[in-house]
Design a protein around this motif. Sequence first.
Motif, PDB file in Angstrom:
ATOM      1  N   ASP A 287      -4.746   1.834  -4.119  1.00  0.00           N
ATOM      2  CA  ASP A 287      -3.604   2.716  -3.882  1.00  0.00           C
ATOM      3  C   ASP A 287      -3.477   3.746  -4.999  1.00  0.00           C
ATOM      4  O   ASP A 287      -3.150   4.912  -4.755  1.00  0.00           O
ATOM      5  CB  ASP A 287      -2.314   1.891  -3.788  1.00  0.00           C
ATOM      6  CG  ASP A 287      -2.397   0.803  -2.738  1.00  0.00           C
ATOM      7  OD1 ASP A 287      -3.006   1.040  -1.677  1.00  0.00           O
ATOM      8  OD2 ASP A 287      -1.853  -0.292  -2.968  1.00  0.00           O
TER       9      ASP A 287
ATOM     10  N   THR B 126       0.807  -1.230   0.000  1.00  0.00           N
ATOM     11  CA  THR B 126       0.000   0.000   0.000  1.00  0.00           C
ATOM     12  C   THR B 126       0.836   1.274   0.000  1.00  0.00           C
ATOM     13  O   THR B 126       0.630   2.167  -0.812  1.00  0.00           O
ATOM     14  CB  THR B 126      -1.008  -0.016   1.162  1.00  0.00           C
ATOM     15  OG1 THR B 126      -1.791   1.165   1.122  1.00  0.00           O
ATOM     16  CG2 THR B 126      -0.312  -0.127   2.530  1.00  0.00           C
TER      17      THR B 126
ATOM     18  N   VAL C  57       1.354   3.818  -3.249  1.00  0.00           N
ATOM     19  CA  VAL C  57       0.963   5.235  -3.193  1.00  0.00           C
ATOM     20  C   VAL C  57       2.163   6.119  -3.542  1.00  0.00           C
ATOM     21  O   VAL C  57       2.039   7.092  -4.299  1.00  0.00           O
ATOM     22  CB  VAL C  57       0.388   5.597  -1.813  1.00  0.00           C
ATOM     23  CG1 VAL C  57       0.220   7.112  -1.671  1.00  0.00           C
ATOM     24  CG2 VAL C  57      -0.956   4.906  -1.600  1.00  0.00           C
TER      25      VAL C  57
END
Length: 304
Positions: free
Chosen positions: A256, A50, A54
């Motif tokens: 994400d 995650t 991102v």
Amino acid sequence: MSEQRSQHAVYDVLVIGGSGVDTVVRVDSLPVPLADSFGVPAIREWPGHTGGNVALGCRALGLEVKFLDFIGDDWIGGQVRERLAKGGVDFEPLISPTGTRRAVNLVDTATGRRMSFYDARDPGDLRMPRDFYLPHLRRSGHVHLSIMDFARHLLDDIEELGIPVSTDLHDWDGLADHHREFALRCDLVFLSAAGAGERIAAVMRDILREGRAEAVVATAGAGGSYLLTRDGSRTPRPIPATVPPGPVVDSNGAGDAYVSGFLYGRLTGRDLEECARLGARAGAHACTAEGNTDLIGPEALLSA
């Protein structure tokens, strides 16, 4: 330079925590029937998770990104370092004694849906030293916290410095204690609608009522997403899903990518509903390739 960025910020986004490696196993359908063994296509490994996804997504959109996390002194951690370097992310890791986080993800070949088996492996007393992270906080215009336990201990300093902060609660059901502090102490809160099911609207309202968030976003895959803000209705606004620009291959990392697109919109001065539409566009794009191998750029994000 982004419009809402601090005058002295070096980084548009500082991402804290959430790196690792996904082992992706493609199966004919989910759930998998009980059997001793199955033949499957080539098993692949994709560094990301995650926080890593991102960070990579924001960097692909042209934002200046710093990423801090714990990884292991192991070959898996080497994969994480290599992928982030290839994506242009300024990654500064600390070494965890328990190694790099991993997940095994089963992916439905027909729909791209996934089922993840996550090995967090961080020890309960793991802490990021204050003299390590504080200089980076002071140089950042926005912080995105993964829900690693050690990340919650940065919240006091983030609040004292007045830095906007976001988080992704993933499939929080609105009840589990681990997520609650992140939910109530962040300015932008993302979560999956799957965790709370029919209670998702109530969970979103609770986050706004009890916490500091200006907006809560619940993603629902092909069903689009929902946006609830302080200055709007008590009913979450539906944001239509974007039709992917190609066949759906893999939904790993789509949420994400949504966060990355939303943050890009927010950091370039767009209103919350437009941010959600950009998030939907970025998430749809991510589903058309394996892992995080084809992240949307700003031109494609804004031209659709």
